[in-house]
Design a protein around this motif. Structure first.
Motif, PDB file in Angstrom:
ATOM      1  N   SER A   1      77.880  40.676  31.972  1.00 27.75           N
ATOM      2  CA  SER A   1      76.416  40.274  32.202  1.00 27.75           C
ATOM      3  C   SER A   1      75.908  41.259  33.229  1.00 27.75           C
ATOM      4  O   SER A   1      74.954  41.736  33.254  1.00 27.75           O
ATOM      5  CB  SER A   1      76.485  38.934  32.571  1.00 27.75           C
ATOM      6  OG  SER A   1      77.237  38.674  33.795  1.00 27.75           O
ATOM      7  N   GLY A   2      76.927  41.871  34.173  1.00 26.31           N
ATOM      8  CA  GLY A   2      76.383  43.041  35.027  1.00 26.31           C
ATOM      9  C   GLY A   2      76.184  44.143  34.264  1.00 26.31           C
ATOM     10  O   GLY A   2      75.046  44.877  34.539  1.00 26.31           O
ATOM     11  N   ILE A   3      76.804  44.589  33.522  1.00 22.70           N
ATOM     12  CA  ILE A   3      76.638  45.879  32.605  1.00 22.70           C
ATOM     13  C   ILE A   3      75.371  45.502  31.695  1.00 22.70           C
ATOM     14  O   ILE A   3      74.594  46.594  31.574  1.00 22.70           O
ATOM     15  CB  ILE A   3      78.092  46.110  31.660  1.00 22.70           C
ATOM     16  CG1 ILE A   3      79.097  46.725  32.352  1.00 22.70           C
ATOM     17  CG2 ILE A   3      77.606  47.080  30.527  1.00 22.70           C
ATOM     18  CD1 ILE A   3      80.330  46.749  31.647  1.00 22.70           C
ATOM     19  N   SER A   4      75.254  44.415  31.066  1.00 21.87           N
ATOM     20  CA  SER A   4      74.184  44.100  30.361  1.00 21.87           C
ATOM     21  C   SER A   4      72.756  44.224  30.991  1.00 21.87           C
ATOM     22  O   SER A   4      71.730  44.807  30.687  1.00 21.87           O
ATOM     23  CB  SER A   4      74.168  43.068  29.394  1.00 21.87           C
ATOM     24  OG  SER A   4      74.096  41.657  30.192  1.00 21.87           O
ATOM     25  N   THR A   5      72.817  43.679  32.300  1.00 23.39           N
ATOM     26  CA  THR A   5      71.509  43.455  32.963  1.00 23.39           C
ATOM     27  C   THR A   5      71.113  45.139  33.348  1.00 23.39           C
ATOM     28  O   THR A   5      70.051  45.384  33.401  1.00 23.39           O
ATOM     29  CB  THR A   5      71.841  42.695  34.381  1.00 23.39           C
ATOM     30  OG1 THR A   5      72.242  41.553  34.245  1.00 23.39           O
ATOM     31  CG2 THR A   5      70.917  42.765  35.371  1.00 23.39           C
ATOM     32  N   LEU A   6      72.231  45.969  33.755  1.00 27.08           N
ATOM     33  CA  LEU A   6      71.920  47.295  33.916  1.00 27.08           C
ATOM     34  C   LEU A   6      71.337  48.050  32.941  1.00 27.08           C
ATOM     35  O   LEU A   6      70.564  48.793  33.099  1.00 27.08           O
ATOM     36  CB  LEU A   6      73.450  48.036  34.581  1.00 27.08           C
ATOM     37  CG  LEU A   6      73.197  49.513  34.772  1.00 27.08           C
ATOM     38  CD1 LEU A   6      72.519  49.722  35.911  1.00 27.08           C
ATOM     39  CD2 LEU A   6      74.438  50.097  34.870  1.00 27.08           C
ATOM     40  N   VAL A   7      71.947  47.967  31.681  1.00 24.57           N
ATOM     41  CA  VAL A   7      71.401  48.519  30.535  1.00 24.57           C
ATOM     42  C   VAL A   7      70.025  47.961  30.278  1.00 24.57           C
ATOM     43  O   VAL A   7      69.055  49.008  29.889  1.00 24.57           O
ATOM     44  CB  VAL A   7      72.213  48.261  29.305  1.00 24.57           C
ATOM     45  CG1 VAL A   7      71.518  48.551  28.033  1.00 24.57           C
ATOM     46  CG2 VAL A   7      73.878  48.775  29.384  1.00 24.57           C
ATOM     47  N   PHE A   8      69.702  46.761  30.069  1.00 22.37           N
ATOM     48  CA  PHE A   8      68.542  46.218  29.908  1.00 22.37           C
ATOM     49  C   PHE A   8      67.238  46.872  31.042  1.00 22.37           C
ATOM     50  O   PHE A   8      66.214  47.133  30.663  1.00 22.37           O
ATOM     51  CB  PHE A   8      68.440  44.785  29.967  1.00 22.37           C
ATOM     52  CG  PHE A   8      68.694  44.121  28.536  1.00 22.37           C
ATOM     53  CD1 PHE A   8      68.319  44.734  27.386  1.00 22.37           C
ATOM     54  CD2 PHE A   8      69.647  43.245  28.586  1.00 22.37           C
ATOM     55  CE1 PHE A   8      68.481  43.805  26.152  1.00 22.37           C
ATOM     56  CE2 PHE A   8      70.154  42.588  27.600  1.00 22.37           C
ATOM     57  CZ  PHE A   8      69.556  42.929  26.492  1.00 22.37           C
ATOM     58  N   SER A   9      67.680  47.072  32.408  1.00 26.63           N
ATOM     59  CA  SER A   9      66.963  47.412  33.313  1.00 26.63           C
ATOM     60  C   SER A   9      66.811  48.939  33.091  1.00 26.63           C
ATOM     61  O   SER A   9      65.511  49.491  33.267  1.00 26.63           O
ATOM     62  CB  SER A   9      67.794  47.287  34.665  1.00 26.63           C
ATOM     63  OG  SER A   9      67.831  45.879  35.014  1.00 26.63           O
ATOM     64  N   LEU A  10      67.849  49.720  32.642  1.00 25.91           N
ATOM     65  CA  LEU A  10      67.383  51.110  32.505  1.00 25.91           C
ATOM     66  C   LEU A  10      66.507  51.373  31.296  1.00 25.91           C
ATOM     67  O   LEU A  10      65.797  52.142  31.186  1.00 25.91           O
ATOM     68  CB  LEU A  10      68.815  51.844  32.032  1.00 25.91           C
ATOM     69  CG  LEU A  10      69.678  51.827  33.490  1.00 25.91           C
ATOM     70  CD1 LEU A  10      71.167  52.671  33.108  1.00 25.91           C
ATOM     71  CD2 LEU A  10      68.957  52.961  34.653  1.00 25.91           C
ATOM     72  N   ILE A  11      66.611  50.533  30.294  1.00 25.65           N
ATOM     73  CA  ILE A  11      65.808  50.500  29.084  1.00 25.65           C
ATOM     74  C   ILE A  11      64.492  50.426  29.327  1.00 25.65           C
ATOM     75  O   ILE A  11      63.432  50.889  28.952  1.00 25.65           O
ATOM     76  CB  ILE A  11      66.241  49.501  27.904  1.00 25.65           C
ATOM     77  CG1 ILE A  11      67.602  50.022  27.390  1.00 25.65           C
ATOM     78  CG2 ILE A  11      65.269  49.386  26.729  1.00 25.65           C
ATOM     79  CD1 ILE A  11      68.119  49.034  26.340  1.00 25.65           C
ATOM     80  N   ILE A  12      64.113  49.420  30.604  1.00 27.07           N
ATOM     81  CA  ILE A  12      62.682  49.383  30.928  1.00 27.07           C
ATOM     82  C   ILE A  12      62.258  50.238  31.669  1.00 27.07           C
ATOM     83  O   ILE A  12      61.163  50.937  31.849  1.00 27.07           O
ATOM     84  CB  ILE A  12      62.790  48.027  31.434  1.00 27.07           C
ATOM     85  CG1 ILE A  12      63.001  46.903  30.666  1.00 27.07           C
ATOM     86  CG2 ILE A  12      61.353  47.759  32.186  1.00 27.07           C
ATOM     87  CD1 ILE A  12      62.922  45.344  31.189  1.00 27.07           C
ATOM     88  N   ILE A  13      63.187  50.905  32.859  1.00 29.71           N
ATOM     89  CA  ILE A  13      62.816  51.595  33.889  1.00 29.71           C
ATOM     90  C   ILE A  13      62.583  53.048  33.371  1.00 29.71           C
ATOM     91  O   ILE A  13      61.700  53.821  33.842  1.00 29.71           O
ATOM     92  CB  ILE A  13      63.591  51.663  35.128  1.00 29.71           C
ATOM     93  CG1 ILE A  13      63.521  50.171  35.542  1.00 29.71           C
ATOM     94  CG2 ILE A  13      63.501  52.466  36.255  1.00 29.71           C
ATOM     95  CD1 ILE A  13      64.566  49.794  36.766  1.00 29.71           C
ATOM     96  N   ILE A  14      63.697  53.605  32.710  1.00 34.35           N
ATOM     97  CA  ILE A  14      63.432  55.229  32.270  1.00 34.35           C
ATOM     98  C   ILE A  14      62.324  55.695  31.625  1.00 34.35           C
ATOM     99  O   ILE A  14      61.827  56.413  32.022  1.00 34.35           O
ATOM    100  CB  ILE A  14      64.934  55.639  31.462  1.00 34.35           C
ATOM    101  CG1 ILE A  14      66.216  55.526  32.450  1.00 34.35           C
ATOM    102  CG2 ILE A  14      64.685  56.866  31.021  1.00 34.35           C
ATOM    103  CD1 ILE A  14      67.134  55.740  31.804  1.00 34.35           C
ATOM    104  N   PRO A  15      61.624  54.949  30.893  1.00 38.16           N
ATOM    105  CA  PRO A  15      60.511  55.528  30.095  1.00 38.16           C
ATOM    106  C   PRO A  15      59.437  55.439  31.198  1.00 38.16           C
ATOM    107  O   PRO A  15      58.460  55.953  31.204  1.00 38.16           O
ATOM    108  CB  PRO A  15      60.038  54.507  29.023  1.00 38.16           C
ATOM    109  CG  PRO A  15      61.433  53.697  28.577  1.00 38.16           C
ATOM    110  CD  PRO A  15      62.394  53.933  29.848  1.00 38.16           C
ATOM    111  N   ILE A  16      59.412  54.532  32.053  1.00 40.53           N
ATOM    112  CA  ILE A  16      58.159  54.285  33.223  1.00 40.53           C
ATOM    113  C   ILE A  16      58.493  55.700  34.034  1.00 40.53           C
ATOM    114  O   ILE A  16      57.492  56.293  34.490  1.00 40.53           O
ATOM    115  CB  ILE A  16      58.362  53.109  34.171  1.00 40.53           C
ATOM    116  CG1 ILE A  16      57.945  51.895  32.979  1.00 40.53           C
ATOM    117  CG2 ILE A  16      57.400  53.355  35.163  1.00 40.53           C
ATOM    118  CD1 ILE A  16      58.213  50.674  33.789  1.00 40.53           C
TER     119      ILE A  16
END
Length: 174
Positions: free
Chosen positions: A60-75
């Motif tokens: 769940s820590g890895i998936s939280t990090l992946v989902f966060s990066l998917i949202i933050i990197i394009p911004i």
């Protein structure tokens, strides 16, 4: 860019929230299972019990990090283009004789408008692309009779969510 109306963006956001919730629930629910033992004092039985919550927390820590990066990197990637737009391009490439502007809610679509006595309001619709960093003409030289018709036309035909009016005297040109 994060768009709440986009199904993919909502999926990434809720994936991040659910993963974070699972991580926190497992962390706090299993906190008191082993007491105050040091890691060196764990027995084989303690590790066999602890491996499941640790595995769940890692996933769940890895998936939280992946989902966060998917949202933050394009911004983060689009931020310089957005700042360039706000500072330099918002009022660039203006049609001559423009009296007022009508922007959509995120101000990336613009209607340059001027009043003509015989035809009502003349409009030129343009959209700004953050990728190409330029204005694209959607429609040039359309006439609309009244300001109320202008708002309806922009909302129905050009998908303006909201309309913001700017007078020519309230902007600067570069």
């Amino acid at each position: 860019m994060f768009d709440w109306k986009n199904k993919k963006s909502r999926f990434h956001f809720w994936g991040m929230v659910i993963s974070l919730a699972i991580l926190l629930i497992v962390f706090y629910a299993t906190d008191g299972w082993t007491g105050d033992k040091e890691f060196s004092e764990y027995t084989r039985y303690d590790w066999s019990i602890a491996i499941l919550p640790l595995s769940i927390m890692a996933v769940s820590g890895i998936s939280t990090l992946v989902f966060s990066l998917i949202i933050i990197i394009p911004i983060i990637r689009i931020y310089p283009a957005l700042m360039n737009y706000v500072i330099n391009k918002k009022f660039s490439d203006i049609d001559p004789g423009t009296e007022f502007f009508v922007f959509d809610h995120n101000e990336l679509k613009r209607a340059c408008c001027r009043t003509e006595k015989q035809n009502g309001i003349w409009i030129s619709i343009k959209e700004y692309s953050l990728k190409t960093k330029s204005w694209t003409i959607i429609e040039e030289g359309r006439h609309i009779e009244k300001k109320d018709d202008l708002i309806c036309t922009l909302q129905e035909e050009y998908k303006y969510d909201k309309v913001k009016f700017y007078s020519r005297k309230n902007f600067h040109s570069n």
